[in-house]
Design a protein around this motif. Structure first.
Motif, mmCIF file in Angstrom:
data_model
loop_
_atom_site.group_PDB
_atom_site.id
_atom_site.type_symbol
_atom_site.label_atom_id
_atom_site.label_comp_id
_atom_site.label_asym_id
_atom_site.label_seq_id
_atom_site.Cartn_x
_atom_site.Cartn_y
_atom_site.Cartn_z
ATOM 1 N N ILE A 136 8.041 49.995 61.507
ATOM 2 C CA ILE A 136 8.352 48.654 61.979
ATOM 3 C C ILE A 136 7.302 48.256 63.013
ATOM 4 O O ILE A 136 7.023 49.004 63.957
ATOM 5 N N GLU A 137 6.721 47.081 62.853
ATOM 6 C CA GLU A 137 5.754 46.572 63.820
ATOM 7 C C GLU A 137 6.402 45.448 64.622
ATOM 8 O O GLU A 137 7.051 44.572 64.053
ATOM 9 N N ILE A 138 6.216 45.494 65.935
ATOM 10 C CA ILE A 138 6.771 44.484 66.829
ATOM 11 C C ILE A 138 5.613 43.669 67.392
ATOM 12 O O ILE A 138 4.697 44.218 68.017
ATOM 13 N N HIS A 139 5.629 42.360 67.151
ATOM 14 C CA HIS A 139 4.551 41.482 67.589
ATOM 15 C C HIS A 139 5.061 40.510 68.651
ATOM 16 O O HIS A 139 6.165 39.976 68.538
ATOM 17 N N ARG A 140 4.219 40.287 69.639
ATOM 18 C CA ARG A 140 4.515 39.299 70.666
ATOM 19 C C ARG A 140 3.791 38.008 70.339
ATOM 20 O O ARG A 140 2.642 38.018 69.863
ATOM 21 N N GLY A 141 4.477 36.892 70.567
ATOM 22 C CA GLY A 141 3.862 35.608 70.293
ATOM 23 C C GLY A 141 2.654 35.342 71.180
ATOM 24 O O GLY A 141 2.424 36.028 72.182
ATOM 25 N N LYS A 142 1.888 34.321 70.827
ATOM 26 C CA LYS A 142 0.702 33.953 71.592
ATOM 27 C C LYS A 142 0.905 32.596 72.253
ATOM 28 O O LYS A 142 1.747 31.798 71.848
ATOM 29 N N GLY A 143 0.112 32.347 73.290
ATOM 30 C CA GLY A 143 0.162 31.060 73.965
ATOM 31 C C GLY A 143 1.546 30.785 74.535
ATOM 32 O O GLY A 143 2.121 31.590 75.252
ATOM 33 N N GLY A 144 2.118 29.634 74.148
ATOM 34 C CA GLY A 144 3.442 29.272 74.638
ATOM 35 C C GLY A 144 4.558 30.082 74.036
ATOM 36 O O GLY A 144 5.710 29.961 74.460
ATOM 37 N N SER A 150 8.691 39.350 67.342
ATOM 38 C CA SER A 150 9.039 39.368 65.922
ATOM 39 C C SER A 150 8.862 40.777 65.382
ATOM 40 O O SER A 150 7.963 41.510 65.813
ATOM 41 N N PHE A 151 9.719 41.168 64.438
ATOM 42 C CA PHE A 151 9.716 42.499 63.850
ATOM 43 C C PHE A 151 9.288 42.380 62.390
ATOM 44 O O PHE A 151 9.861 41.583 61.640
ATOM 45 N N TYR A 152 8.325 43.216 61.988
ATOM 46 C CA TYR A 152 7.794 43.150 60.633
ATOM 47 C C TYR A 152 7.837 44.519 59.967
ATOM 48 O O TYR A 152 7.630 45.550 60.610
ATOM 49 N N LEU A 153 8.107 44.500 58.662
ATOM 50 C CA LEU A 153 7.988 45.690 57.825
ATOM 51 C C LEU A 153 7.068 45.328 56.669
ATOM 52 O O LEU A 153 7.415 44.490 55.830
ATOM 53 N N GLN A 154 5.875 45.927 56.659
ATOM 54 C CA GLN A 154 4.878 45.641 55.618
ATOM 55 C C GLN A 154 4.680 44.132 55.438
ATOM 56 O O GLN A 154 4.791 43.581 54.351
ATOM 57 N N LYS A 155 4.449 43.457 56.546
ATOM 58 C CA LYS A 155 4.133 42.019 56.602
ATOM 59 C C LYS A 155 5.332 41.121 56.300
ATOM 60 O O LYS A 155 5.183 39.890 56.276
ATOM 61 N N GLU A 156 6.504 41.700 56.055
ATOM 62 C CA GLU A 156 7.702 40.879 55.866
ATOM 63 C C GLU A 156 8.460 40.797 57.179
ATOM 64 O O GLU A 156 8.766 41.815 57.801
ATOM 65 N N CYS A 157 8.785 39.579 57.601
ATOM 66 C CA CYS A 157 9.479 39.371 58.873
ATOM 67 C C CYS A 157 10.965 39.698 58.722
ATOM 68 O O CYS A 157 11.661 39.122 57.877
ATOM 69 N N LEU A 158 11.449 40.630 59.541
ATOM 70 C CA LEU A 158 12.858 41.011 59.536
ATOM 71 C C LEU A 158 13.635 40.325 60.651
ATOM 72 O O LEU A 158 14.809 39.994 60.485
ATOM 73 N N LEU A 345 17.130 48.473 61.350
ATOM 74 C CA LEU A 345 16.419 47.549 60.480
ATOM 75 C C LEU A 345 16.312 48.136 59.078
ATOM 76 O O LEU A 345 16.269 49.362 58.909
ATOM 77 N N PRO A 346 16.295 47.301 58.051
ATOM 78 C CA PRO A 346 16.400 47.789 56.663
ATOM 79 C C PRO A 346 15.115 48.397 56.134
ATOM 80 O O PRO A 346 14.359 47.772 55.392
ATOM 81 N N VAL A 347 14.858 49.649 56.509
ATOM 82 C CA VAL A 347 13.690 50.344 55.990
ATOM 83 C C VAL A 347 14.048 51.253 54.825
ATOM 84 O O VAL A 347 13.205 51.586 53.992
ATOM 85 N N ALA A 348 15.300 51.716 54.779
ATOM 86 C CA ALA A 348 15.791 52.577 53.694
ATOM 87 C C ALA A 348 14.949 53.825 53.519
ATOM 88 O O ALA A 348 14.785 54.331 52.429
ATOM 89 N N VAL A 349 14.394 54.330 54.613
ATOM 90 C CA VAL A 349 13.551 55.526 54.541
ATOM 91 C C VAL A 349 13.779 56.379 55.778
ATOM 92 O O VAL A 349 14.172 55.891 56.815
ATOM 93 N N PRO A 350 13.520 57.689 55.694
ATOM 94 C CA PRO A 350 13.618 58.553 56.866
ATOM 95 C C PRO A 350 12.270 58.741 57.528
ATOM 96 O O PRO A 350 11.235 58.453 56.945
#
Length: 355
Positions: A136-144, A150-158, A345-350
């Motif tokens: 899971i990748e956690i991204h912080r917004g930019k600017g304002g 936001s949380f992403y799994l393989q470029k899909e926003c969860l 989060l729905p990763v369905a993997v260990p």
């Protein structure tokens, strides 16, 4: 009338007689795995998702998985395990069989053993699919948008627009650390020009730690520096979940008495807002459950947008989470508090053996 779909609670040691699948499990301690079998007992195609609720005698390193089976077919999943303390562990798991508005939830107790399901190797074209590690990748917004995560799994926003709120006060995050999750440190301030050295009303900290299997512990701490008016609004965390993640628009509610209800998302707002006894709220996906564990917090639905709207906005589930600790005056300096909850989060993997 609420569109409650169905729930069937099993007696202590039996499967539901009309459950379309049979479950079995056995441990292979030397290889550090649990073999979990699902057999379709019907003459039709069956698809569903399994969530492991509890395990007595073994620790499972996966939360669940989805399956699709043809008539009379069998599938095996190899679930990594550790800390095995019993020869025959006991598993409690929830199984949802997908059938649109007729989807059903079954609660099962599975005694691990070398059962008949594992003796017919090759029968029914048995297949086995390994579970893969994903991050899971956690991204912080930019600017304002720096206050939003936001949380992403393989470029899909969860999860998008996760945001800490402190009533009418702005939060100015001045330090960030993204190691093993995300950590933000800052001030809740008066006005909208940021922290100027004297306008802070509270120190704040947001910490998100993940274990690599889709589990994220979210903790929002605050420490008051100045007295707030008696009308001050309680701190909260808000977020948006894309509705497209939900298989058949399904959600599940688990209450303090362990009762579970399978519902459609359109009914979630009224059910959740009227009942603070909900300990878990889950959005059911194709391969997993996206679950919010609410032991020390409670959930409110801000809004639920349908999949299609007149203004073409994407469907979403908008949620607010607050602390169960009572918020009432006086709000004096040095008063502190915490909002804490766990998201699976729905990763369905260990994550194999190295948390």
């Amino acid at each position: 009338m609420k569109k409650i779909l169905f729930i069937l609670i099993l007696s202590a040691n039996a499967f539901a007689s009309n459950q379309p699948v049979t479950l079995a499990a056995r441990t292979v301690v030397r290889e550090g795995k649990l073999e979990f079998g699902v057999r379709n007992n019907t003459t039709s195609n069956v698809s569903g998702v399994i969530k492991f609720d509890k395990a007595d005698g073994v620790e499972l390193l996966a939360n669940g998985f989805g399956f699709e089976l043809g008539p009379k077919k069998t599938v095996y999943k190899s679930i990594p395990i550790r800390n095995t303390t019993k020869d025959l562990p006991l598993l409690i798991c929830d199984v949802i069989i997908f059938n649109n508005a007729k989807s059903r939830l079954y609660k099962n107790k599975v005694q691990c053993k070398s059962g008949a399901l594992f003796r017919d190797i090759g029968v029914g074209e048995m297949t086995s699919y390994p579970l893969k590690t994903q991050k899971i990748e956690i991204h912080r917004g930019k600017g304002g948008g720096k206050n939003f995560l936001s949380f992403y799994l393989q470029k899909e926003c969860l999860v998008k627009y996760l945001n800490c709120g402190f009533g009418a006060f702005q939060i100015d995050w001045n330090k960030a650390n993204s190691k093993n999750g995300m950590e933000l440190v800052g001030k809740a301030v008066k006005g909208f020009s940021g922290y100027n050295g004297s306008n802070a009303i509270a120190n704040v900290k947001l910490s998100i730690k993940q274990n690599g299997r889709g589990d994220c512990m979210v903790v929002f701490n605050y420490f008051l520096l100045k007295q707030l008016p008696d009308t001050a609004i309680a701190p909260q965390i808000s977020m948006i979940i894309p509705r497209r993640l939900a298989r058949n628009d399904l959600a599940a509610l688990k209450f303090k008495n362990q009762r579970t209800e399978l519902i459609v998302l359109d009914d979630a707002r009224d059910l959740v807002d009227k009942n603070k006894d909900i300990e878990e709220f889950s959005i059911v996906t194709k391969n997993d459950w996206m679950t919010f564990y609410l032991d020390s917090s409670y959930l409110k639905m801000w809004n639920i947008l349908p999949k299609t709207t007149p203004d073409k906005r994407a469907g979403s589930v908008r949620m607010v989470i607050k602390s169960r600790t009572e918020w009432k005056p006086p709000f004096v300096p040095k008063r502190s508090g915490t909002i804490q909850f766990l998201i699976h989060l729905p990763v369905a993997v260990p994550y194999l053996f190295n948390d």
